[in-house]
Design a protein around this motif. Structure first.
Motif, short mmCIF file in Angstrom:
data_model
loop_
_atom_site.label_atom_id
_atom_site.label_comp_id
_atom_site.label_asym_id
_atom_site.label_seq_id
_atom_site.Cartn_x
_atom_site.Cartn_y
_atom_site.Cartn_z
N ILE A 130 19.34 65.67 35.49
CA ILE A 130 19.49 64.24 35.71
C ILE A 130 19.90 63.57 34.39
O ILE A 130 19.20 63.71 33.38
N LEU A 131 21.04 62.87 34.42
CA LEU A 131 21.56 62.20 33.23
C LEU A 131 21.77 60.72 33.53
O LEU A 131 22.11 60.35 34.66
N SER A 132 21.60 59.91 32.53
CA SER A 132 21.77 58.46 32.72
C SER A 132 23.26 58.10 32.73
O SER A 132 24.08 58.72 32.04
N ARG A 133 23.59 57.11 33.55
CA ARG A 133 24.95 56.56 33.53
C ARG A 133 25.03 55.31 32.66
O ARG A 133 26.08 54.67 32.59
N GLY A 134 23.94 54.96 32.01
CA GLY A 134 23.90 53.77 31.18
C GLY A 134 24.56 53.99 29.83
O GLY A 134 25.12 55.04 29.53
N THR A 135 24.48 52.96 29.00
CA THR A 135 25.09 52.99 27.67
C THR A 135 24.04 53.34 26.64
O THR A 135 22.97 52.72 26.58
N TYR A 136 24.37 54.32 25.80
CA TYR A 136 23.49 54.73 24.71
C TYR A 136 23.96 54.06 23.41
O TYR A 136 25.13 53.68 23.28
N ASN A 137 23.04 53.97 22.46
CA ASN A 137 23.36 53.40 21.15
C ASN A 137 23.06 54.43 20.07
O ASN A 137 21.96 54.98 20.02
N LEU A 164 27.09 51.92 10.79
CA LEU A 164 27.84 51.68 12.02
C LEU A 164 26.94 51.93 13.23
O LEU A 164 26.10 52.82 13.23
N ALA A 165 27.14 51.11 14.26
CA ALA A 165 26.47 51.32 15.55
C ALA A 165 27.54 51.66 16.59
O ALA A 165 28.57 50.99 16.67
N VAL A 166 27.27 52.70 17.37
CA VAL A 166 28.23 53.18 18.37
C VAL A 166 27.57 53.10 19.75
O VAL A 166 26.45 53.58 19.94
N GLN A 167 28.28 52.52 20.68
CA GLN A 167 27.83 52.51 22.08
C GLN A 167 28.66 53.53 22.86
O GLN A 167 29.88 53.49 22.81
N TRP A 168 27.98 54.43 23.60
CA TRP A 168 28.68 55.51 24.27
C TRP A 168 28.02 55.82 25.62
O TRP A 168 26.88 55.44 25.88
N ARG A 169 28.78 56.56 26.46
CA ARG A 169 28.30 56.95 27.77
C ARG A 169 28.65 58.41 28.04
O ARG A 169 29.58 58.95 27.45
N ILE A 170 27.90 59.00 28.96
CA ILE A 170 28.21 60.36 29.42
C ILE A 170 29.16 60.24 30.60
O ILE A 170 28.81 59.68 31.64
N THR A 171 30.36 60.76 30.44
CA THR A 171 31.36 60.66 31.51
C THR A 171 31.65 62.01 32.17
O THR A 171 32.20 62.04 33.27
N ASP A 172 31.29 63.10 31.51
CA ASP A 172 31.51 64.43 32.10
C ASP A 172 30.24 65.24 31.86
O ASP A 172 30.05 65.84 30.79
N PRO A 173 29.33 65.30 32.84
CA PRO A 173 28.07 66.02 32.64
C PRO A 173 28.24 67.49 32.28
O PRO A 173 27.46 68.03 31.47
N GLU A 174 29.22 68.16 32.86
CA GLU A 174 29.40 69.59 32.57
C GLU A 174 29.75 69.80 31.10
O GLU A 174 29.17 70.67 30.43
N VAL A 216 32.36 50.16 18.88
CA VAL A 216 31.80 50.45 17.55
C VAL A 216 31.66 49.13 16.81
O VAL A 216 32.49 48.23 16.96
N LYS A 217 30.61 49.03 16.02
CA LYS A 217 30.34 47.77 15.33
C LYS A 217 29.77 48.06 13.95
O LYS A 217 28.73 48.70 13.81
N LEU A 218 30.47 47.56 12.91
CA LEU A 218 29.93 47.64 11.56
C LEU A 218 28.71 46.72 11.45
O LEU A 218 28.78 45.53 11.78
N GLN A 219 27.60 47.27 10.98
CA GLN A 219 26.38 46.48 10.85
C GLN A 219 26.32 45.79 9.49
O GLN A 219 26.24 44.57 9.40
N ASP A 220 26.36 46.57 8.43
CA ASP A 220 26.30 46.02 7.07
C ASP A 220 27.24 46.82 6.18
O ASP A 220 27.33 48.04 6.28
N VAL A 221 27.91 46.09 5.30
CA VAL A 221 28.72 46.72 4.25
C VAL A 221 28.32 46.05 2.95
O VAL A 221 28.55 44.85 2.76
N GLU A 222 27.68 46.81 2.07
CA GLU A 222 27.12 46.23 0.86
C GLU A 222 27.47 47.07 -0.36
O GLU A 222 27.73 48.27 -0.26
N ILE A 272 31.75 62.77 26.43
CA ILE A 272 31.27 61.45 26.00
C ILE A 272 32.46 60.51 25.85
O ILE A 272 33.51 60.90 25.32
N SER A 273 32.30 59.26 26.29
CA SER A 273 33.31 58.23 26.06
C SER A 273 32.70 57.11 25.22
O SER A 273 31.54 56.75 25.38
N ILE A 274 33.51 56.56 24.32
CA ILE A 274 33.06 55.50 23.40
C ILE A 274 33.35 54.15 24.03
O ILE A 274 34.47 53.88 24.47
N GLN A 275 32.33 53.30 24.05
CA GLN A 275 32.48 51.95 24.59
C GLN A 275 32.81 50.94 23.50
O GLN A 275 33.65 50.06 23.69
#
Length: 316
Positions: free
Chosen positions: A66-73, A106-116, A181-187, A176-179
């Motif tokens: 069983i795998l989630s179809r939601g978005t991971y971070n 960096l923060a990446v939002q991704w999903r599982i699109t091919d379970p196999e 990407v967001k730069l959080q901090d650059v210092e 995996i498919s990428i939804q």
């Protein structure tokens, strides 16, 4: 107990065990936010996305993941507690294209699109995604200047990282498919370097402010000049129209005088002479002499007009 009874009992025991195994492992539930990979002898036969109660062959013939179809971070370059960045990790330290050191996460939002692919193409798909994200971010930062990373080029950097990461995952085929990407901090790494860069940034902003003020003043002067030019043109057009109309009036007057001159040239000539003298010599008494150099008594008219006035004054 006979052998037949033993065989029957053994078969019955096996049947009961299979039934119990089926009842225990022969069904599964897929939620609306989940997807299931149905695996038969280690191979994914089907991906189930419809929610509800499902049935399958008992273990060990079939099993289900069983795998989630939601978005991971995924967080790369920093650790987070209660939504706040607490520290940078080693992956955050990078070198820019102009050989400056900075911290970028960096923060990446991704999903599982091919379970196999997600289950069997690699031992740990999340680890592969983490490494691919870190490589994509370092590649983009390494080809960018420090000014671009710290100021107004962050959206372009995010877009490049997204593009590079998608290309890497197409090569790795980890399902995996990428939804996003967001730069959080650059210092910058130290307070001293950070202060120096802020001074440079302030100077750059002041320069842009001065340029904007100069452009504003230039545009104001241009607008005033354009307005003055339009006013001069408008006045010139008015003067032109006035002179044209005056010339037309003079031409019309000349035509009427000429018509009178043709009818009675001598009288018209004398009239023109008198009117001209009145314009040239205003407030001047005009006397007309006859051929004997004697003054004509009934001219000029003004003294004749004043005589009744003088008479009225004497009577008073």
């Amino acid at each position: 107990m006979t052998v037949k009874q033993l065989v029957v009992g053994f078969v019955s025991l096996i049947g009961i065990a299979i039934l119990a195994l089926f009842l225990a492992t022969g069904w599964y539930i897929v939620d609306e936010s989940e997807q299931a990979a149905l695996i038969t002898f280690g191979k994914v036969d089907e991906t189930v996305t419809e929610p509800g109660l499902k049935f399958k062959m008992p273990w060990p013939i079939q099993r289900v993941e069983i795998l989630s179809r939601g978005t991971y971070n995924l967080q790369v370059g920093y650790s987070e507690e209660d939504g706040e960045v607490v520290e940078f990790t080693n992956e955050a330290k990078m070198i820019t294209g102009d050989e400056n050191i900075l911290f970028a996460d960096l923060a990446v939002q991704w999903r599982i699109t091919d379970p196999e692919q997600y289950l069997y193409s690699t031992e740990d798909a999340r680890s592969v995604l983490y490494s691919a994200t870190s490589a994509a971010l370092r590649g983009v930062i390494g080809s960018s200047g420090i000014d671009e990373a710290l100021t107004d080029q962050r959206p372009e950097i995010e877009a490049k990282v997204f593009e590079n990461l998608v290309e890497l995952l197409e090569v790795y085929e980890i399902g995996i498919s990428i939804q996003d990407v967001k730069l959080q901090d650059v210092e910058l790494p130290t307070d001293e370097v950070r202060r120096a860069f802020m001074d440079v940034t302030d100077a750059r902003e002041e320069r842009l402010t001065k340029i904007n003020e100069a452009n504003k003043y230039r545009n104001q002067q241009i607008n005033e000049a354009e307005g003055e030019k339009d006013a001069i043109i408008s006045r010139a057009e008015g003067t032109k129209a006035e002179r044209v109309e005056r010339a037309r009036g003079d031409a019309s007057l000349f035509d009427s005088l000429y018509s009178e001159y043709v009818v009675n040239p001598e009288v018209t000539r004398q009239r023109l002479v008198i009117e001209t003298l009145e314009r040239v010599l205003p407030e001047t008494e005009i006397y007309i002499m006859d051929s004997n150099n004697d003054t004509v008594n009934y001219l000029p008219i003004r003294p004749l007009e004043r005589r009744p006035e003088a008479a009225e004054g004497g009577s008073n």
